[in-house]
Design a protein around this motif. Structure first.
Motif, mmCIF file in Angstrom:
data_model
loop_
_atom_site.group_PDB
_atom_site.id
_atom_site.type_symbol
_atom_site.label_atom_id
_atom_site.label_comp_id
_atom_site.label_asym_id
_atom_site.label_seq_id
_atom_site.Cartn_x
_atom_site.Cartn_y
_atom_site.Cartn_z
ATOM 1 N N SER A 1 0.813 -1.286 0.015
ATOM 2 C CA SER A 1 -0.001 0.046 0.010
ATOM 3 C C SER A 1 0.744 1.299 -0.141
ATOM 4 C CB SER A 1 -0.778 -0.189 1.378
ATOM 5 O OG SER A 1 -0.238 -0.067 2.421
ATOM 6 N N ILE A 2 0.282 2.266 -0.230
ATOM 7 C CA ILE A 2 0.958 3.775 -0.325
ATOM 8 C C ILE A 2 0.701 4.496 0.677
ATOM 9 C CG2 ILE A 2 1.183 5.993 -1.670
ATOM 10 C CD1 ILE A 2 0.210 4.340 -4.193
ATOM 11 N N ASP A 3 1.623 5.249 1.487
ATOM 12 C CA ASP A 3 1.700 6.157 2.462
ATOM 13 C C ASP A 3 2.052 7.474 1.744
ATOM 14 O OD1 ASP A 3 1.848 8.175 4.384
ATOM 15 O OD2 ASP A 3 2.193 6.628 5.920
ATOM 16 N N ILE A 4 1.143 8.323 1.086
ATOM 17 C CA ILE A 4 1.428 9.253 0.118
ATOM 18 C C ILE A 4 2.064 10.256 0.999
ATOM 19 C CG2 ILE A 4 -0.910 10.733 0.197
ATOM 20 C CD1 ILE A 4 0.706 10.080 -3.077
ATOM 21 N N ALA A 5 1.734 10.415 2.328
ATOM 22 C CA ALA A 5 2.442 11.520 3.159
ATOM 23 C C ALA A 5 3.798 11.290 3.321
ATOM 24 C CB ALA A 5 1.576 11.727 4.663
ATOM 25 N N LEU A 6 4.243 10.024 3.479
ATOM 26 C CA LEU A 6 5.532 9.552 3.747
ATOM 27 C C LEU A 6 6.525 9.702 2.488
ATOM 28 C CD1 LEU A 6 5.510 6.362 5.820
ATOM 29 C CD2 LEU A 6 6.702 8.671 6.334
ATOM 30 N N MET A 7 5.679 9.330 1.231
ATOM 31 C CA MET A 7 6.423 9.658 0.031
ATOM 32 C C MET A 7 6.572 11.194 -0.341
ATOM 33 S SD MET A 7 4.647 8.284 -3.549
ATOM 34 C CE MET A 7 4.487 6.426 -3.038
ATOM 35 N N MET A 8 5.744 11.993 -0.071
ATOM 36 C CA MET A 8 5.877 13.365 -0.253
ATOM 37 C C MET A 8 7.193 13.776 0.880
ATOM 38 S SD MET A 8 4.138 14.533 -2.567
ATOM 39 C CE MET A 8 2.580 13.605 -3.621
ATOM 40 N N GLN A 9 7.161 13.064 2.135
ATOM 41 C CA GLN A 9 7.962 13.797 2.841
ATOM 42 C C GLN A 9 9.494 13.353 2.513
ATOM 43 O OE1 GLN A 9 7.251 12.400 7.029
ATOM 44 N NE2 GLN A 9 9.349 12.327 7.502
ATOM 45 N N ARG A 10 9.705 12.328 1.896
ATOM 46 C CA ARG A 10 10.932 11.633 1.364
ATOM 47 C C ARG A 10 11.194 12.815 0.164
ATOM 48 N NH1 ARG A 10 12.038 9.267 -3.442
ATOM 49 N NH2 ARG A 10 14.395 8.298 -3.755
ATOM 50 N N LYS A 11 10.302 13.061 -0.784
ATOM 51 C CA LYS A 11 10.650 13.826 -1.673
ATOM 52 C C LYS A 11 11.129 15.422 -1.338
ATOM 53 C CE LYS A 11 7.240 16.301 -3.227
ATOM 54 N NZ LYS A 11 6.740 17.984 -3.093
ATOM 55 N N ASN A 12 10.391 15.857 -0.130
ATOM 56 C CA ASN A 12 10.590 17.166 0.538
ATOM 57 C C ASN A 12 12.066 17.191 1.040
ATOM 58 O OD1 ASN A 12 8.426 18.080 -0.369
ATOM 59 N ND2 ASN A 12 7.116 17.811 1.552
ATOM 60 N N ASN A 13 12.492 15.882 1.858
ATOM 61 C CA ASN A 13 13.798 15.810 2.386
ATOM 62 C C ASN A 13 14.897 15.748 1.407
ATOM 63 O OD1 ASN A 13 12.532 15.507 4.743
ATOM 64 N ND2 ASN A 13 12.756 13.185 4.988
ATOM 65 N N ILE A 14 14.759 15.319 0.203
ATOM 66 C CA ILE A 14 15.683 15.282 -1.010
ATOM 67 C C ILE A 14 15.834 16.859 -1.407
ATOM 68 C CG2 ILE A 14 15.989 14.870 -3.238
ATOM 69 C CD1 ILE A 14 14.594 12.065 -2.578
ATOM 70 N N VAL A 15 14.650 17.523 -1.323
ATOM 71 C CA VAL A 15 14.735 18.863 -1.693
ATOM 72 C C VAL A 15 15.463 19.769 -0.862
ATOM 73 C CG1 VAL A 15 13.243 20.912 -2.368
ATOM 74 C CG2 VAL A 15 12.482 18.869 -3.176
ATOM 75 N N GLY A 16 15.014 19.527 0.436
ATOM 76 C CA GLY A 16 15.708 20.204 1.258
ATOM 77 C C GLY A 16 17.137 19.960 1.732
ATOM 78 N N VAL A 17 17.595 18.865 1.538
ATOM 79 C CA VAL A 17 19.021 18.391 1.424
ATOM 80 C C VAL A 17 19.920 19.317 0.353
ATOM 81 C CG1 VAL A 17 20.878 16.556 1.148
ATOM 82 C CG2 VAL A 17 18.952 16.208 2.650
ATOM 83 N N LEU A 18 19.320 19.280 -0.908
ATOM 84 C CA LEU A 18 19.978 19.835 -2.030
ATOM 85 C C LEU A 18 19.784 21.252 -2.104
ATOM 86 C CD1 LEU A 18 18.719 17.454 -4.806
ATOM 87 C CD2 LEU A 18 20.934 17.448 -3.916
ATOM 88 N N SER A 19 18.758 21.890 -1.465
ATOM 89 C CA SER A 19 18.623 23.199 -1.189
ATOM 90 C C SER A 19 19.698 23.700 -0.258
ATOM 91 C CB SER A 19 17.207 23.555 -0.796
ATOM 92 O OG SER A 19 17.082 25.099 -0.857
ATOM 93 N N ARG A 20 20.082 22.992 0.733
ATOM 94 C CA ARG A 20 20.666 23.431 1.693
ATOM 95 C C ARG A 20 22.571 23.358 1.250
ATOM 96 N NH1 ARG A 20 17.372 21.246 5.171
ATOM 97 N NH2 ARG A 20 18.313 19.103 4.969
ATOM 98 N N GLN A 21 22.469 22.440 0.334
ATOM 99 C CA GLN A 21 23.874 22.320 -0.204
ATOM 100 C C GLN A 21 24.159 23.607 -0.806
ATOM 101 O OE1 GLN A 21 24.152 18.768 -2.437
ATOM 102 N NE2 GLN A 21 24.160 17.471 -0.698
ATOM 103 N N ILE A 22 23.004 24.038 -1.705
ATOM 104 C CA ILE A 22 23.334 25.283 -2.305
ATOM 105 C C ILE A 22 23.621 26.766 -1.571
ATOM 106 C CG2 ILE A 22 22.249 27.085 -3.880
ATOM 107 C CD1 ILE A 22 20.422 24.784 -4.942
ATOM 108 N N ALA A 23 22.857 26.716 -0.534
ATOM 109 C CA ALA A 23 22.915 27.652 0.531
ATOM 110 C C ALA A 23 24.391 27.552 1.240
ATOM 111 C CB ALA A 23 21.916 27.689 1.776
ATOM 112 N N ASP A 24 24.875 26.396 1.562
ATOM 113 C CA ASP A 24 26.189 26.193 2.006
ATOM 114 C C ASP A 24 27.047 26.475 1.114
ATOM 115 O OD1 ASP A 24 25.008 25.007 4.204
ATOM 116 O OD2 ASP A 24 25.535 22.852 3.840
ATOM 117 N N SER A 25 27.018 26.318 -0.244
ATOM 118 C CA SER A 25 27.807 26.629 -1.184
ATOM 119 C C SER A 25 27.973 28.360 -1.301
ATOM 120 C CB SER A 25 27.581 26.142 -2.651
ATOM 121 O OG SER A 25 28.493 26.380 -3.470
ATOM 122 N N PHE A 26 26.927 29.186 -0.991
ATOM 123 C CA PHE A 26 26.816 30.154 -0.976
ATOM 124 C C PHE A 26 27.606 31.052 -0.033
ATOM 125 C CE2 PHE A 26 22.373 31.037 -3.212
ATOM 126 C CZ PHE A 26 22.788 30.778 -4.396
ATOM 127 N N ALA A 27 27.484 30.237 1.161
ATOM 128 C CA ALA A 27 28.234 30.489 2.301
ATOM 129 C C ALA A 27 29.555 30.563 2.069
ATOM 130 C CB ALA A 27 27.671 30.033 3.623
#
Ligand code: NAD
Length: 471
Positions: A85-111
């Motif tokens: 079965s699907i837990d769509i909330a968890l699926m979206m959370q995984r996607k959001n976590n990936i986005v968050g990690v990559l976004s922080r990498q950009i912010a870190d590179s700016f810093a």
């Protein structure tokens, strides 16, 4: 006038962040302004590509592929599963976590590069000044720079007749944030975005209908590949209706009623959700004050010369804002580097002819260079070599045998003019073709290059060998 920065970049998508980082690496005092906020109001550099485009879409496609494989393909591997079965909330959370990690990498590179990153709305006032209004504040302040790079990207086009209500009729951003799998889903537009979204939701269980106004499918793609894609996607279960122009969509009784016209007349569909993926427009609406006199065309694209220079001295535009090339992340990134280096006195022009294109569906489509139909229309003498993935051992080992590689060469010189791939990992395989073409390789060069066996890249090699054996 006091100059605060050497360069201000407006927008922190792939074009903007690449440009800002390169400027800083080249010793330029750089600021980057971006207004994207995550659901908690925090800055999220990365633009559409990261937050609501390619990365988010690829993350969900991966989940959808796993779910689909668990339900359909595992028995052949001798793996038996209980009900999945699907837990769509968890699926979206995984996607959001990936986005968050990559976004922080950009912010870190700016810093790391001492770039002043400011979460704010920016407006160009003239060739050297911008007004910035930090998110959640109403007072603007002025920043100055010797050079300003506009990189504000693009947004989905609103379709007259199908107004977005963010609940039943949604755009591509919302389509990556659904909280349930729609039972019956329609998508307006079988372009790149429509197809990528269709592949996700169809695999997660939605009955998926694509309504495409054009009679032809993926018209910019090599026709042999687009025919193959049409066959594969429809066999996978997508209901692809070509020549179907949507004229209206309305919410009624927690459903959407969609009206479209094709050569047989007018039809009505009832679906649970409707995604509008009918194209994107450049984000230039509030980008410049009227008195700045920034030159735009009638569709809102910033007018630039071949060096990404606008009509205002010292002001550049890159990425989705211009018509210099297609709306793809790596085009914007290249332009970002090109402009940064230009400002620093280095000239490394971009070879727009060798920009790879990728459709991140499953299987993927990727190509570089010219299509067979384009070359034939120009009357070029050509030769063609093809190789089916079904003939490679690796494709069988991973049960991904759909697809092919096609190489087109000049009949007299054997120089490669175009490479077109449909198949799993096409986006990775195309890199070798781009490199070969950058070096003006012939198909014989590719055929004589030893490829590891068994790999998917052997299909590219096989197409080159097919051309060599022609002679
Ligand atoms: P698109 O222009 O590629 O496709 C939109 C489709 O909608 C067109 O085929 C058009 O004919 C159809 N359409 C428009 N109005 C319609 C109507 N009323 N009824 C039925 N069909 C209608 O646009 P897109 O898919 O939204 O993508 C926008 C841009 O973003 C493109 O330039 C695309 O290349 C780019 N993009 C690229 C990637 C990638 O490189 N993987 C990913 C996402 C987006």
């Amino acid at each position: 006038m006091q100059i605060s920065f050497d360069v201000i970049v407006i927008g922190a998508g792939p074009a903007g962040y690449s440009s800002a980082i390169r400027c800083a690496q080249l010793g330029l005092k750089t600021a980057c302004i971006d207004n994207w906020s995550d659901d908690k109001g925090r800055s999220s550099p990365g633009g559409t590509y990261l937050n609501a485009g390619c990365v988010a879409s690829l993350a969900l496609l991966e989940s959808a592929k796993i779910y689909h494989a668990l339900n359909h393909n595992l028995k052949a591997h001798g793996i038996l599963t209980e009900a999945v079965s699907i837990d769509i909330a968890l699926m979206m959370q995984r996607k959001n976590n990936i986005v968050g990690v990559l976004s922080r990498q950009i912010a870190d590179s700016f810093a790391k590069h001492n770039i002043d990153f400011i979460q704010a709305e920016a407006k160009l006032l003239n060739g050297q000044q911008i007004a910035i209004t930090p998110t959640n504040q109403s007072t603007a302040s002025i920043l100055e720079a010797k050079h300003i790079i506009l990189a504000t990207g693009s947004s989905p086009i609103d379709l007259h007749g199908a107004p977005i209500d963010n609940e039943f009729i949604i755009d591509s951003t919302m389509a990556l944030n659904l909280d349930a799998v729609p039972k019956r889903l329609a998508i307006i537009g079988a372009g790149v975005i429509g197809l990528e979204l269709a592949g996700i939701w169809n695999r997660l269980g939605s009955e998926t209908i694509l309504l495409e106004a054009q009679e032809s499918f993926l018209s910019l793609t090599d026709q042999q590949i687009s025919l193959e894609a049409y066959r594969i996607y429809t066999e996978q279960g997508l209901d692809l209706r070509l020549g179907a122009r949507v004229i209206s969509a309305k919410k009624a009784n927690k459903k959407v009623t969609v009206e479209y016209q094709d050569s047989d007349g007018t039809h009505t569909l009832h679906v649970d959700k409707l995604i509008v993926a009918s194209g994107r427009r450049p984000n230039t609406e509030n980008l410049a004050a009227d008195e700045a006199d920034l030159l735009l065309d009638e569709n809102g694209y910033v007018h630039v010369d071949e060096n990404c220079r606008t009509n205002l001295p010292g002001v550049y535009a890159i990425g989705d804002l211009t018509l210099l090339g297609p709306m793809i992340a790596h085009k914007g990134m290249e332009e970002g580097l090109f402009v940064a280096e230009q400002i620093a006195g280095i000239r490394n022009p971009i070879n727009y002819d060798l920009l790879p294109s990728v459709v991140f569906t499953d299987p993927e489509i990727a190509w570089v260079g010219q299509t067979e139909q384009g070359l034939r229309a120009m009357g070029e003498p050509i030769k063609i070599g093809t190789f089916s993935l079904n003939a490679t051992a690796r494709a069988h080992a991973i049960s991904q045998t759909e697809g092919m590689v096609k190489i087109i060469t000049h009949a007299d010189t054997d120089v490669i003019l175009g490479v077109h791939i449909i198949g799993t990992q096409a986006s990775e395989m195309i890199a070798e073709a781009v490199l070969a073409m950058e070096f003006s390789a012939s198909s014989e060069d590719l055929a004589r290059t030893i490829h590891a066996h068994p790999t998917l890249a052997k299909a590219l090699h096989g197409a080159a060998v097919a051309l060599k054996n022609h002679k």
